[in-house]
Structures are given as structure tokens and as C-alpha cells.
Design a protein around this motif. Structure first.
Motif, PDB file in Angstrom:
ATOM      1  N   ASP A   1     -10.333   4.835  -9.533  1.00 21.73           N
ATOM      2  CA  ASP A   1     -10.419   5.896 -10.542  1.00 21.73           C
ATOM      3  C   ASP A   1     -10.431   7.265  -9.875  1.00 21.73           C
ATOM      4  N   ASP A   2      -9.981   8.277 -10.630  1.00 19.77           N
ATOM      5  CA  ASP A   2     -10.065   9.682 -10.213  1.00 19.77           C
ATOM      6  C   ASP A   2      -9.387   9.943  -8.872  1.00 19.77           C
ATOM      7  N   LEU A   3      -8.166   9.417  -8.703  1.00 21.12           N
ATOM      8  CA  LEU A   3      -7.394   9.736  -7.507  1.00 21.12           C
ATOM      9  C   LEU A   3      -6.877  11.164  -7.600  1.00 21.12           C
ATOM     10  N   PRO A   4      -6.639  11.820  -6.456  1.00 18.41           N
ATOM     11  CA  PRO A   4      -6.120  13.204  -6.502  1.00 18.41           C
ATOM     12  C   PRO A   4      -4.678  13.230  -6.993  1.00 18.41           C
ATOM     13  N   ALA A   5      -4.256  14.388  -7.473  1.00 18.45           N
ATOM     14  CA  ALA A   5      -2.866  14.577  -7.904  1.00 18.45           C
ATOM     15  C   ALA A   5      -1.938  14.436  -6.697  1.00 18.45           C
ATOM     16  N   PRO A   6      -0.736  13.878  -6.865  1.00 15.00           N
ATOM     17  CA  PRO A   6      -0.140  13.420  -8.136  1.00 15.00           C
ATOM     18  C   PRO A   6      -0.454  11.961  -8.454  1.00 15.00           C
ATOM     19  N   TYR A   7      -1.276  11.317  -7.603  1.00 17.60           N
ATOM     20  CA  TYR A   7      -1.502   9.877  -7.756  1.00 17.60           C
ATOM     21  C   TYR A   7      -2.307   9.536  -9.007  1.00 17.60           C
ATOM     22  N   ASN A   8      -3.018  10.522  -9.552  1.00 20.41           N
ATOM     23  CA  ASN A   8      -3.801  10.236 -10.761  1.00 20.41           C
ATOM     24  C   ASN A   8      -2.904   9.934 -11.964  1.00 20.41           C
ATOM     25  N   GLU A   9      -1.640  10.387 -11.897  1.00 16.48           N
ATOM     26  CA  GLU A   9      -0.712  10.102 -12.984  1.00 16.48           C
ATOM     27  C   GLU A   9      -0.032   8.746 -12.819  1.00 16.48           C
ATOM     28  N   TYR A  10      -0.108   8.170 -11.596  1.00 20.66           N
ATOM     29  CA  TYR A  10       0.572   6.903 -11.344  1.00 20.66           C
ATOM     30  C   TYR A  10      -0.036   5.781 -12.183  1.00 20.66           C
ATOM     31  N   ARG A  11      -1.383   5.797 -12.349  1.00 15.95           N
ATOM     32  CA  ARG A  11      -2.018   4.744 -13.129  1.00 15.95           C
ATOM     33  C   ARG A  11      -1.547   4.792 -14.584  1.00 15.95           C
ATOM     34  N   ARG A  12      -1.482   5.978 -15.164  1.00 15.91           N
ATOM     35  CA  ARG A  12      -1.049   6.085 -16.564  1.00 15.91           C
ATOM     36  C   ARG A  12       0.367   5.567 -16.728  1.00 15.91           C
ATOM     37  N   GLN A  13       1.257   5.943 -15.801  1.00 13.85           N
ATOM     38  CA  GLN A  13       2.635   5.481 -15.882  1.00 13.85           C
ATOM     39  C   GLN A  13       2.715   3.971 -15.710  1.00 13.85           C
ATOM     40  N   LEU A  14       1.939   3.439 -14.765  1.00 19.50           N
ATOM     41  CA  LEU A  14       1.923   1.990 -14.552  1.00 19.50           C
ATOM     42  C   LEU A  14       1.382   1.266 -15.780  1.00 19.50           C
ATOM     43  N   GLU A  15       0.326   1.805 -16.368  1.00 18.01           N
ATOM     44  CA  GLU A  15      -0.274   1.167 -17.539  1.00 18.01           C
ATOM     45  C   GLU A  15       0.700   1.163 -18.720  1.00 18.01           C
ATOM     46  N   ASP A  16       1.412   2.273 -18.929  1.00 16.86           N
ATOM     47  CA  ASP A  16       2.414   2.331 -20.002  1.00 16.86           C
ATOM     48  C   ASP A  16       3.522   1.307 -19.772  1.00 16.86           C
ATOM     49  N   THR A  17       3.964   1.196 -18.519  1.00 14.13           N
ATOM     50  CA  THR A  17       5.049   0.267 -18.195  1.00 14.13           C
ATOM     51  C   THR A  17       4.610  -1.176 -18.387  1.00 14.13           C
ATOM     52  N   LEU A  18       3.406  -1.522 -17.913  1.00 17.98           N
ATOM     53  CA  LEU A  18       2.904  -2.886 -18.081  1.00 17.98           C
ATOM     54  C   LEU A  18       2.682  -3.215 -19.550  1.00 17.98           C
ATOM     55  N   ALA A  19       2.254  -2.225 -20.336  1.00 15.28           N
ATOM     56  CA  ALA A  19       2.077  -2.452 -21.778  1.00 15.28           C
ATOM     57  C   ALA A  19       3.410  -2.788 -22.437  1.00 15.28           C
ATOM     58  N   GLU A  20       4.479  -2.134 -21.994  1.00 13.65           N
ATOM     59  CA  GLU A  20       5.795  -2.417 -22.562  1.00 13.65           C
ATOM     60  C   GLU A  20       6.279  -3.803 -22.146  1.00 13.65           C
TER      61      GLU A  20
END
Length: 536
Positions: free
Chosen positions: A75-94
Motif C-alpha cells: 500500500d501507499d507506494l510512491p508515484a507513479p507506482y501508486n497508480e499501477y495497483r488501480r490499473q491492475l485491479e481494473d484489468t483483473l476485474a475485466e
């Protein structure tokens, strides 16, 4: 008794506001409920880079067993890696939406538990160090951003998600590998005396290839029918008749072959040339494919940096180098879709024999521009020479995909004898191939240069993606081509000609001042008229 109910104006407004609020809340609850059940995304990118391709949807939709993705993310990785989790989560949800109940995923923070941390490292997800600046303080934070894929009793790991642009390809390629009942086998031909250097030069393509296929390096004794694809690239000496026989019989047995033919060995540092006669010319000539004997030069070329000595000073020069053509005419094959352009250093031309044109299905994958020509003197590749188009002008075919029926180069003949020095040539324990005289619906792909995939010449990832697409096409495993190409596209600028460029240039130089002057004049006259009306 009759009752009447009336509201004053303030009460009506209050009731109307309350009903509107309840209606909005109801709509939001309904939308949220539908969003939880159905995945929808508006993707306006040119290649739909943030939407799963049909290949990925079909793959997870056809799962025979439960597939689980464990994402180990701090959790709470520095930018830009903090956005990688959201993108990964969206992709896995799809993925999960199309997985028909057999695709699951979960996120685990290894930093919260020693057990989770040991579990992540046991799978191969290693901790990474990130530089963090918080409250004017610089410190190093240890975190995780990898995942493991579990299917039946097999596992595939992505140790570190380095970019999200190729996330779908990284996931789908591993899903395909782990769910396939049999891993396809790709063999790289190598020669005993050049193996170390060849392996090093090919590493830029062999590493990503090994993530998808069972990659092996084969000498002539190991070219057999267990291969799905054979790659002939970087052949630096003449092939023996026995080696040609093993290659020919592999083709006859249905092995798909990628021929990357070199006219010469190139020393890029000293611009020196050593011609090669591999023997592939006569083998391919029998199949109806003719290899050129000259380099193709092209004014549509890559720029290189070359140093020259002027007195006591070393000067770096950026020049267009015609011996490294840039092809933007890539045909309509799935292999080159969305690639944009290909860079092919020291390439020779390819053509189909006139008597085979109507018998073979041929797709041109790369063609030189109209400003290309053939250079007969292959020994002179000096970048400072005065380049001028020769008499034999293009365009020329530089890469071809060929399908059709072929007869054996050794049809009606006895197999050639093995080399005498078999102990050193890799022929000990050789298993003979049953000789076959013809094959139907064979596939082969030809490129007029192997330099295009050698680490010393590769100038961008486009050629790497082309090579991987070519292997997929030969193996008839087209699932990944559309995904890989979406992230690889390089859109070249269209050449509009010298006259059009000059018109645009002078329109920009002169047009802006003229526009400002006219606009100022119009505004001045408008204000003047408005002032006159005020006084009147």
C-alpha cells in the motif's frame, strides 16, 4: 366530511427537493448495483489500449478450471507506482467479468504480515526498493508489486510489474502458457564455433520468447519433427549438405521455419563487410524463393551518430544512413498490424520465382520506399560517401510470409552423408528422420536480414514485436499478436513532399503575424464604431 390538503409555496419547494434527493439517491444506488454486475469502460485511445482484446476475453472465457491471480502489492507506494495497483485491479476485474466464474483474483499486502512476505518470496515475487520523499525527508521504502498465477498444479510469476502499457500482454501470455496442455517448442539454429556470441546477440528476442514457448538451441543433429518452429538467424558460415537435408526434412514434416538471411557479416564499429554464402540460397531457390545478392539502400532511412576526426577534435555527426532502411509499407498481415514501421539494417531483397507466383500464397510484410535502390558493391558501406540512387530502383520486398505446397530439395536422392568429424559437429547419437518428398500447406517466413533482431542493431522494440508476431503466426498461435501490437505501434509521419513542407513552413512564419495584424485591425474598427455610437 371532506378533507383538503394544501401546501404553501415553501412546503412545496421542500417536498420537491426531498423527492428529487430521494430520486437521485435511488438512481445512484441502481447505477452502483449495475456497475457491480456489469463492467463498462469508455476507451478513446486509438488502439483501445485500456480495453481487453477479444483474444483475452476468449481465453479466460474458455477456462476449464479455476484460475487464481494473487497480486502482492504494498500500500501507499510512491508515484507513479501508486497508480499501477488501480490499473491492475481494473484489468483483473475485466478479466473476471469474462471468466464465467472461473477467474478469481486477490490483493495481498506482504508488508502487513511475515507469513505473506514469505509466501510472496517463495513464489518468486521479490521486494523492491523505492525512493520516497516525505515531510522534507528522503528515505528508502521496501515494497512489493508482483503477482503469481495459479492454475491446477502449475504457477507462473510476474516478479515486478514495470509498466502498465503492456499489462494485458504480460497477463494473457502467461494465462495462455499456464493453461495450454502442451507448450509449443521453438528451436534456434546455432553453430558450434559461434554459439556464445550468437546467444548474446539474440538475447533481446530470446528472453521474451522463452516466457511463451519452450525455447531450445539446436545444431543440425537436433533439427527434428519435435520442433514446432525452427529459426535460422545469424548463420555465419556455409551449411553442409547434411545440415540442409535436416532443415529440408523438417519443412517436409511440417515444421514451420523463419529464415532470416544475411548477405554478409557486418562490423558496425569499423563499417567492415564479410560476405556469407550459407547455402540457403539454393534450398530456398528450390522452394521458389529468390534471395537478392545486393544490399537495399533507401533514402527513407534511420539516422545514426557517426564520429569523425577533424584535426585534434572528434566530431559527432547525425546522418541519414541508407543502409538501414525504415519500411513503413507493411502490408495488411496480422503480423505487422499496428507496428507502424520496421527498421531493417543491411537488408537484401526477396522475390518469388515466376514459375511459383501462382502456386504460393504470399503476403508482403515489409517493402522499401520508392526512393530505394540496389547497391551492387556490398563492400562499401562508408556512411560518409555520397549516396545517390542507382539504376535498379525500388520498391523491393524485404520480408515475406509464404504458404503453400513444397517438394523436397533432396527428392529422389539418397540422404547426404554425415560430416566425417561427427564427434565435434554434434552428430553423435543422431536420430534419423524418415525421408519425405513433399509437404502441403506449409508455412515459412523470410526476412532479408537477421541484423534486425541482433542486440547490436535493434534500435526500438518494434522489431522485437515483429519477431514475436512472426513466431506466433508460424506456430499458428495468433492469440497474442493483436495484444502485443496494440502497445507496440509507432505511427510514422507521412511524407508530404518538399513543396508541401515549404508551404506549411512559410504559412506558419508569415501567417501568424498576418493573422494578428488583421485581428488587431478588426478589433480597432469595432471599438471605434462602438465609441462613435456612445457619443452619438
Amino acid at each position: 366530511m371532506k378533507f383538503e390538503f394544501s401546501l404553501n409555496r415553501n412546503q412545496e419547494k421542500a417536498l420537491s427537493s426531498s423527492l428529487s434527493l430521494v430520486l437521485v439517491i435511488g438512481i445512484l444506488v441502481l447505477v452502483n448495483s449495475l456497475a457491480a454486475r456489469y463492467f463498462w469502460r469508455l476507451d478513446l485511445t486509438r488502439n483501445k489500449a485500456f480495453t481487453l482484446s477479444w483474444a483475452s476475453k476468449n481465453l479466460v472465457g474458455g477456462l476449464d478450471d479455476r484460475l487464481l491471480v494473487k497480486a502482492y502489492f504494498t500500500d501507499d507506494l510512491p508515484a507513479p507506482y501508486n497508480e499501477y495497483r488501480r490499473q491492475l485491479e481494473d484489468t483483473l476485474a475485466e478479466y473476471s467479468m469474462y471468466g464465467k466464474g472461473r477467474f478469481d483474483y486477490e490483493f495481498i499486502n506482504p508488508n502487513k504480515s511475515m507469513d505473506y512476505e514469505q509466501e510472496a518470496m517463495a513464489y518468486g515475487v521479490q521486494p523492491m526498493q523505492f525512493n520516497v520523499i516525505e515531510a522534507d525527508e528522503y528515505r528508502v521504502k521496501t515494497g512489493y508489486m508482483g503477482l503469481v498465477i495459479l492454475y491446477e498444479d502449475k504457477s507462473e510469476v510476474v516478479p515486478f510489474i514495470s509498466e502498465v502499457e503492456t499489462l494485458e500482454y504480460a497477463l494473457t501470455s502467461r494465462f495462455q502458457k499456464i493453461t495450454s496442455p502442451r507448450q509449443l517448442k521453438v528451436g534456434f539454429y546455432y553453430e558450434e564455433d559461434s554459439t556464445p556470441q550468437l546467444l548474446e546477440n539474440l538475447e533481446i528476442v530470446s528472453q521474451p520468447l522463452s516466457e511463451i514457448y519452450d525455447l531450445v538451441y539446436v545444431d543440425p543433429s537436433e533439427i527434428d519433427t519435435t520442433l514446432d518452429v525452427l529459426v535460422l538467424a545469424g548463420v555465419q558460415s556455409g551449411l553442409s549438405d547434411y545440415a540442409l537435408y535436416r532443415i529440408d526434412q523438417a519443412v517436409m514434416h511440417g515444421v514451420k521455419v523463419l529464415f532470416m538471411h544475411d548477405l554478409a557479416m557486418i562490423n558496425a564499429q569499423g563499417f567492415q563487410v564479410m560476405p556469407i554464402e550459407s547455402g540457403l540460397e539454393k534450398l530456398l531457390g528450390h522452394y521458389g524463393i529468390e534471395l537478392g545478392s545486393s544490399f537495399v539502400a533507401d533514402l527513407q532511412a534511420k539516422r545514426i551518430s557517426v564520429q569523425s576526426q577533424q584535426g585534434a577534435y572528434t566530431i559527432s555527426n547525425i546522418i541519414d544512413y541508407p543502409f538501414i532502411p525504415v519500411s513503413s509499407d507493411l502490408g495488411e498481415s496480422v503480423i505487422t498490424s499496428n507496428l507502424g514501421q520496421l527498421t531493417l539494417p543491411f537488408v537484401t531483397s526477396l522475390s518469388i520465382s515466376p514459375n511459383r507466383v501462382d502456386q504460393l500464397q504470399v503476403d508482403t510484410l515489409a517493402r522499401s520506399s520508392d526512393n530505394s535502390w540496389l547497391v551492387q558493391n556490398i563492400y562499401d558501406i562508408n556512411p560518409f560517401q555520397q549516396f545517390s540512387p542507382g539504376s535498379e530502383k525500388g520498391p523491393f520486398d524485404l520480408a515475406l510470409a509464404v504458404q503453400g505446397d513444397f517438394t523436397s530439395f533432396f527428392q529422389g536422392e539418397m540422404p547426404p552423408a554425415r560430416p566425417a568429424d561427427s564427434a565435434n559437429a554434434g552428430f553423435e547419437g543422431l536420430e534419423e528422420i524418415d525421408q519425405i518428398d513433399d509437404v502441403q500447406a506449409a508455412r515459412m517466413l523470410l526476412v532479408g536480414s537477421s541484423n534486425a533482431i541482433m542486440s547490436g542493431f535493434v534500435m526500438d522494440n518494434t522489431m522485437v514485436d515483429f519477431f514475436l508476431n512472426a513466431i506466433d503466426w508460424l506456430a499458428q498461435s495468433d492469440t497474442l499478436i493483436s495484444i502485443r501490437s496494440r502497445a507496440a505501434g509507432v505511427t510514422p509521419l507521412r511524407d508530404i513532399g518538399e513543396n508541401s513542407r515549404n508551404m506549411i513552413k512559410y504559412a506558419i512564419i508569415l501567417g501568424l503575424p498576418v493573422f494578428v495584424a488583421i485581428s488587431s485591425l478588426v478589433i480597432f474598427r469595432f471599438r471605434k464604431k462602438r465609441t462613435q455610437r456612445v457619443y452619438q
